[in-house]
Design a protein around this motif. Structure first.
Motif, mmCIF file in Angstrom:
data_model
loop_
_atom_site.group_PDB
_atom_site.id
_atom_site.type_symbol
_atom_site.label_atom_id
_atom_site.label_comp_id
_atom_site.label_asym_id
_atom_site.label_seq_id
_atom_site.Cartn_x
_atom_site.Cartn_y
_atom_site.Cartn_z
ATOM 1 N N TRP A 1 0.831 -1.244 -0.124
ATOM 2 C CA TRP A 1 -0.031 0.085 -0.099
ATOM 3 C C TRP A 1 0.836 1.184 -0.017
ATOM 4 N N PRO A 2 1.761 1.404 0.633
ATOM 5 C CA PRO A 2 2.740 2.624 0.801
ATOM 6 C C PRO A 2 3.312 2.917 -0.808
ATOM 7 N N LEU A 3 3.538 2.039 -1.533
ATOM 8 C CA LEU A 3 3.708 2.326 -2.785
ATOM 9 C C LEU A 3 2.874 3.291 -3.831
ATOM 10 N N ILE A 4 1.548 2.834 -3.413
ATOM 11 C CA ILE A 4 0.456 3.878 -3.958
ATOM 12 C C ILE A 4 0.465 5.004 -3.536
ATOM 13 N N SER A 5 0.587 5.211 -2.068
ATOM 14 C CA SER A 5 1.065 6.583 -1.437
ATOM 15 C C SER A 5 2.294 7.379 -1.936
ATOM 16 N N LEU A 6 3.286 6.643 -2.419
ATOM 17 C CA LEU A 6 4.429 7.344 -2.744
ATOM 18 C C LEU A 6 4.143 7.748 -4.182
ATOM 19 N N ALA A 7 3.416 7.049 -5.076
ATOM 20 C CA ALA A 7 3.069 7.280 -6.312
ATOM 21 C C ALA A 7 2.104 8.695 -6.251
ATOM 22 N N GLU A 8 1.329 8.744 -5.380
ATOM 23 C CA GLU A 8 0.466 9.985 -5.246
ATOM 24 C C GLU A 8 1.254 11.163 -4.743
ATOM 25 N N LEU A 9 2.112 11.038 -4.053
ATOM 26 C CA LEU A 9 3.057 12.197 -3.566
ATOM 27 C C LEU A 9 4.052 12.546 -4.558
ATOM 28 N N GLN A 10 4.365 11.642 -5.557
ATOM 29 C CA GLN A 10 5.272 12.058 -6.601
ATOM 30 C C GLN A 10 4.587 12.752 -7.696
ATOM 31 N N ASP A 11 3.138 12.587 -7.808
ATOM 32 C CA ASP A 11 2.329 13.092 -8.834
ATOM 33 C C ASP A 11 2.413 14.579 -8.614
ATOM 34 N N ASP A 12 2.353 15.034 -7.331
ATOM 35 C CA ASP A 12 2.099 16.216 -6.970
ATOM 36 C C ASP A 12 3.506 17.217 -6.658
ATOM 37 N N LEU A 13 4.661 16.613 -6.812
ATOM 38 C CA LEU A 13 6.090 17.214 -6.373
ATOM 39 C C LEU A 13 6.281 18.510 -7.354
ATOM 40 N N GLY A 14 6.632 19.477 -6.733
ATOM 41 C CA GLY A 14 6.785 20.762 -7.664
ATOM 42 C C GLY A 14 5.653 21.767 -7.703
ATOM 43 N N THR A 15 4.365 21.125 -7.199
ATOM 44 C CA THR A 15 3.108 21.962 -7.345
ATOM 45 C C THR A 15 3.087 22.674 -6.075
ATOM 46 N N LYS A 16 2.141 23.780 -5.894
ATOM 47 C CA LYS A 16 1.803 24.469 -4.906
ATOM 48 C C LYS A 16 1.103 23.600 -3.779
ATOM 49 N N HIS A 17 0.380 22.552 -4.262
ATOM 50 C CA HIS A 17 -0.301 21.643 -3.302
ATOM 51 C C HIS A 17 0.102 20.362 -2.834
ATOM 52 N N SER A 18 1.570 20.285 -3.160
ATOM 53 C CA SER A 18 2.412 19.048 -2.776
ATOM 54 C C SER A 18 2.597 19.070 -1.238
ATOM 55 N N VAL A 19 2.181 17.935 -0.496
ATOM 56 C CA VAL A 19 2.497 18.245 1.072
ATOM 57 C C VAL A 19 3.805 17.613 1.568
ATOM 58 N N VAL A 20 4.618 17.366 0.494
ATOM 59 C CA VAL A 20 6.209 16.976 0.778
ATOM 60 C C VAL A 20 7.037 17.894 -0.204
ATOM 61 N N SER A 21 8.390 18.006 0.362
ATOM 62 C CA SER A 21 9.276 18.668 -0.286
ATOM 63 C C SER A 21 9.862 17.607 -1.267
ATOM 64 N N GLU A 22 10.513 18.053 -2.307
ATOM 65 C CA GLU A 22 11.597 16.935 -3.073
ATOM 66 C C GLU A 22 12.420 16.388 -2.143
ATOM 67 N N GLN A 23 12.953 16.915 -1.235
ATOM 68 C CA GLN A 23 14.059 16.443 -0.407
ATOM 69 C C GLN A 23 13.331 15.496 0.250
ATOM 70 N N ASP A 24 12.135 15.809 1.149
ATOM 71 C CA ASP A 24 11.414 14.904 2.042
ATOM 72 C C ASP A 24 10.995 13.801 1.065
ATOM 73 N N TYR A 25 10.451 14.031 0.287
ATOM 74 C CA TYR A 25 9.966 12.796 -0.711
ATOM 75 C C TYR A 25 11.094 11.649 -0.944
ATOM 76 N N GLY A 26 12.312 12.142 -1.385
ATOM 77 C CA GLY A 26 13.311 11.268 -1.461
ATOM 78 C C GLY A 26 13.939 10.723 -0.418
ATOM 79 N N ILE A 27 13.585 11.331 0.615
ATOM 80 C CA ILE A 27 14.020 10.616 2.014
ATOM 81 C C ILE A 27 12.981 9.389 2.163
ATOM 82 N N LEU A 28 11.728 9.636 1.891
ATOM 83 C CA LEU A 28 10.688 8.573 2.215
ATOM 84 C C LEU A 28 10.859 7.653 1.119
#
Length: 358
Positions: free
Chosen positions: A116-143
Motif C-alpha cells: 500500500w505505501p507504494l500507492i501513497s508514494l506514487a500519489e506524492l510523486q504526482d504532486d511534486l513541485g506543485t503548490k499543493h504538494s504536501v512534501v518537498s522534493e527532499q522529503d520525498y527522496g528520504i521517504l
C-alpha cells in the motif's frame, strides 16, 4: 500506569531491528498525519498474502501506529548496506501475481505483493513541485529511499525482496530505478487486444476500471495531450485501452531510458504461459537471484501453474484461461473492437502512442 496492548508490546519489542528485519511489515503510511502503521508478520504470512494492503488485516493482527519519522529515521540509520530490491511492473491482469508466487517457489525471493505505501508514494510523486504538494522534493527522496530499504529486508540471506507493484502505482517505479542502481525490474505485458480481452473477462469490469480511469486520464493528458473523450463517455473497451496505453508508457520509459534499460526486461504473459520454465528462468537470471535450474523447473511445473494465483486452491489452468479469453471475444467482441479502435485513433495523432503500438 498505562498497560500496552499486545500489538503495541510486540511492535515495541521488534522495532529496534526494524531497518534490517522484515518481522514488522510497513502496512500503511499517512504523510499528512505523519503516521505509519506497522504489523507483525512472519515469512509464512508474507508468502500467503495475495495483496499486502487492507486484505491482510484481521481481528488477530498485532500492530500499532507510529510516527512516520521513526520509519525514515531507522531506515536512514541502517549501518549495513541495504540489499537490492527488485520490481515487477505490469498493467494488471498480466500474470504478475502468478510470476511473483513462482519466484517465491524457487526459494530465492520474498515477494511483497502490492504494498500500500507504494500507492501513497506514487500519489506524492504526482504532486511534486506543485503548490499543493504536501512534501518537498527532499522529503520525498528520504521517504522513497526509506521504503526501498524496508522492502529490501528478508528473513533468509539467500533471498531477495521482489515488489510486485499495484498496476497504477507502477508510475513510482521509474524514479526508484533511476535512484537505486542495484534494483532491477521485469515488465509484464500483453498485446493490446489480449489485454483488453483479459480485462473485459471480469464479471463487472467497468466497476474496477472506472475509478482507476480518473487518475489514468490525468496521466494520459499530461503525456499524450487532450485527445480523448471524457471518462464518463468512454465504453468498457475504451477504459481497458486507456489502462493499457498509460501503464505501457511507464514500462516503455524504463525499457528505453539510458539509466534503466539494461536493468529491465520485457515479458509477454502469453509467451510465458507457452513456455513457463524457460521464461521463469530468464526472469530469475535477469534478477540475479541464483535460482537453480531444478528449482525453476519445479516451480514452473508445480501446482501454482494450475491454480488461480489470487485464490489459493481454486483451479485455473492456462487452458481454462484460453477458453475464458475465447468466450469473452465471442460475448464482448464489440467492446474489444471499440477499445482497439480507440487506440488506433489516438495513435494517428500521437507519435508517442504510435510508438507503443509498434
Amino acid at each position: 500506569m498505562n498497560q500496552l496492548n499486545p500489538g503495541e508490546e510486540a511492535v515495541g519489542r521488534l522495532f529496534p531491528n526494524f531497518a534490517t528485519d522484515p518481522d514488522l511489515y510497513l502496512y500503511r503510511i499517512e504523510p499528512i498525519q505523519g503516521t505509519a502503521s506497522v504489523m507483525v508478520m512472519d515469512e509464512a504470512a508474507y508468502n500467503a498474502a495475495r495483496f499486502m494492503n487492507k486484505d491482510i488485516v484481521s481481528l488477530d493482527t498485532l500492530g500499532a501506529n507510529i510516527p512516520l519519522f521513526r520509519v525514515t529515521e531507522y531506515a536512514q540509520a541502517r549501518t549495513a548496506p541495504a540489499r537490492p530490491v527488485h520490481f515487477i511492473l505490469h498493467p494488471s491482469h498480466t500474470g504478475s501475481t502468478l510470476v511473483s508466487r513462482l519466484l517465491d517457489a524457487t526459494g530465492t525471493t520474498l515477494g511483497v505483493r502490492e504494498p500500500w505505501p507504494l500507492i501513497s508514494l506514487a500519489e506524492l510523486q504526482d504532486d511534486l513541485g506543485t503548490k499543493h504538494s504536501v512534501v518537498s522534493e527532499q522529503d520525498y527522496g528520504i521517504l522513497r529511499d526509506s521504503l526501498v530499504t524496508v522492502w529490501s529486508r528478508v528473513f533468509r540471506p539467500e533471498t531477495t525482496g521482489v515488489v510486485k507493484a499495484t498496476s497504477h502505482a507502477g508510475r513510482a517505479v521509474p524514479d526508484i530505478l533511476r535512484t537505486h542502481a542495484a534494483s532491477r525490474a521485469i515488465s509484464l505485458t500483453l498485446q493490446p487486444e489480449a489485454f483488453i480481452t483479459a480485462l473485459l473477462a471480469r464479471q463487472n469490469p467497468i466497476r474496477e476500471l472506472l475509478g482507476f480511469s480518473i487518475e489514468r486520464m490525468k496521466r494520459f493528458q499530461r503525456r499524450f495531450g487532450d485527445l480523448a473523450q471524457p471518462v464518463h463517455a468512454m465504453t468498457p473497451g475504451e477504459h481497458a485501452a486507456l489502462a493499457w496505453l498509460v501503464e505501457r508508457q511507464v514500462e516503455h520509459d524504463v525499457l528505453t531510458a539510458r539509466e534503466t534499460k539494461d536493468r529491465v526486461i520485457d515479458v509477454d504473459f502469453d509467451t510465458f504461459l507457452d513456455r513457463p520454465a524457460e521464461e521463469l528462468g530468464r526472469i530469475a537470471n535477469h534478477l540475479q537471484l541464483g535460482a537453480t535450474d531444478a528449482a525453476v523447473e519445479a516451480a514452473a511445473t508445480g501446482p501454482l501453474m494450475s491454480q488461480y494465483s489470487k485464490a489459493a486452491g481454486q483451479s485455473f489452468t492456462p487452458q481454462m484461461r484460453r477458453a475464458l479469453m475465447e468466450e469473452t471475444r465471442q460475448v464482448r467482441g464489440g467492446d474489444i473492437a471499440r477499445g482497439m479502435a480507440w487506440l488506433e485513433q489516438i495513435a494517428k495523432t500521437s507519435p508517442a502512442a504510435a510508438a507503443l503500438l509498434g
